[in-house]
Design an enzyme around this catalytic site. Structure first.
Site, PDB file in Angstrom:
ATOM      1  N   CYS A  75       0.853  -1.194   0.000  1.00 20.21           N
ATOM      2  CA  CYS A  75       0.000   0.000   0.000  1.00 20.21           C
ATOM      3  C   CYS A  75       0.889   1.244   0.000  1.00 20.21           C
ATOM      4  O   CYS A  75       1.792   1.355   0.841  1.00 20.21           O
ATOM      5  CB  CYS A  75      -0.905  -0.020   1.227  1.00 20.21           C
ATOM      6  SG  CYS A  75      -1.892   1.482   1.407  1.00 20.21           S
ATOM      7  N   CYS A  78       0.329   2.972   3.594  1.00 26.49           N
ATOM      8  CA  CYS A  78       0.669   2.408   4.918  1.00 26.49           C
ATOM      9  C   CYS A  78       1.608   1.204   4.849  1.00 26.49           C
ATOM     10  O   CYS A  78       1.875   0.586   5.886  1.00 26.49           O
ATOM     11  CB  CYS A  78      -0.610   2.043   5.673  1.00 26.49           C
ATOM     12  SG  CYS A  78      -1.391   0.535   5.066  1.00 26.49           S
ATOM     13  N   CYS A 123      -7.499  -1.027   1.096  1.00 30.53           N
ATOM     14  CA  CYS A 123      -6.491  -1.531   2.021  1.00 30.53           C
ATOM     15  C   CYS A 123      -7.179  -1.703   3.371  1.00 30.53           C
ATOM     16  O   CYS A 123      -7.808  -0.771   3.875  1.00 30.53           O
ATOM     17  CB  CYS A 123      -5.342  -0.538   2.119  1.00 30.53           C
ATOM     18  SG  CYS A 123      -4.190  -0.960   3.439  1.00 30.53           S
ATOM     19  N   CYS A 126      -5.504   0.798   6.246  1.00 28.94           N
ATOM     20  CA  CYS A 126      -5.692   2.258   6.291  1.00 28.94           C
ATOM     21  C   CYS A 126      -6.977   2.704   5.615  1.00 28.94           C
ATOM     22  O   CYS A 126      -7.299   3.892   5.643  1.00 28.94           O
ATOM     23  CB  CYS A 126      -4.492   2.969   5.676  1.00 28.94           C
ATOM     24  SG  CYS A 126      -4.386   2.810   3.884  1.00 28.94           S
ATOM     25  N   CYS A 147      -8.655  -4.891 -10.417  1.00 29.27           N
ATOM     26  CA  CYS A 147      -8.246  -3.788 -11.296  1.00 29.27           C
ATOM     27  C   CYS A 147      -7.767  -2.658 -10.391  1.00 29.27           C
ATOM     28  O   CYS A 147      -8.566  -1.992  -9.736  1.00 29.27           O
ATOM     29  CB  CYS A 147      -9.459  -3.367 -12.109  1.00 29.27           C
ATOM     30  SG  CYS A 147      -9.111  -2.053 -13.263  1.00 29.27           S
TER      31      CYS A 147
HETATM   32 FE    FE Z   1      -2.967   1.009   3.429  1.00 29.21          FE
END
Ligand code: FE
Length: 161
Positions: A75, A78, A123, A126, A147
């Site tokens: 990510c 984070c 995610c 976060c 995607c």
């Molecule tokens: Fe994240």
């Protein structure tokens, strides 16, 4: 009289509990929580727009669209592990595509922005928006296509041993 007094005292308390309940349903609490101003300050412009405001990068524009090095995609906000190069394939859609992700680290939500339900991928650490999942992925494997916006990810190469 006592009863009336008790009701008067309890009513605001009950109303406040209900408000809290609504709030809890509306927004999940993530392990990593920052204010919009903090995210805006620390993320590159496109990453901020995608992750925090569900923007979609133009097709064929992202750095990981045609990119097949071996490693892990984390990510961009984070650093949580989200996708692996072994699951990446060329969907020719213009966005990085994976037939699966690190399931425990991805939140599957529903998004009605286009007027119909789509599976939104976020995610799970976060709450950052990553992209959407479609059912036109490789039939030989999962049949799913994650995607994903390149701007939501940071690639980390597998270390040579
Ligand atoms: Fe994240």
């Amino acid at each position: 009289m006592k009863k009336i007094l008790l009701t008067l005292l309890l009513f605001p308390l009950m109303a406040s509990c209900q408000n809290n309940k609504k709030e809890a349903i509306k927004s999940k609490i993530y392990a990593v929580e920052k204010t919009d101003a903090e995210w805006k300050n620390e993320l590159p412009r496109m990453a901020y727009q995608v992750l925090r405001h569900e923007a979609t990068e133009p097709p064929f524009s992202g750095i990981y669209d045609k990119f097949y090095e071996e490693g892990v995609y984390i990510c961009a906000a984070c650093n949580t592990e989200l996708y692996f190069s072994k699951d990446k394939y060329d969907s020719n859609s213009g966005w990085p595509s994976f037939d699966r992700g690190a399931t425990e680290n991805i939140e599957f939500d529903v998004d009605y922005k286009l007027g119909y339900a789509r599976t939104e991928l976020k995610c799970n650490t976060c709450g950052g928006h990553l992209g959407h999942m479609f059912n036109d992925g490789p039939r030989k494997t999962t049949g799913k296509r994650h995607c994903i916006n390149s701007a939501a990810l940071t690639f980390t190469p597998t270390a040579d041993e």
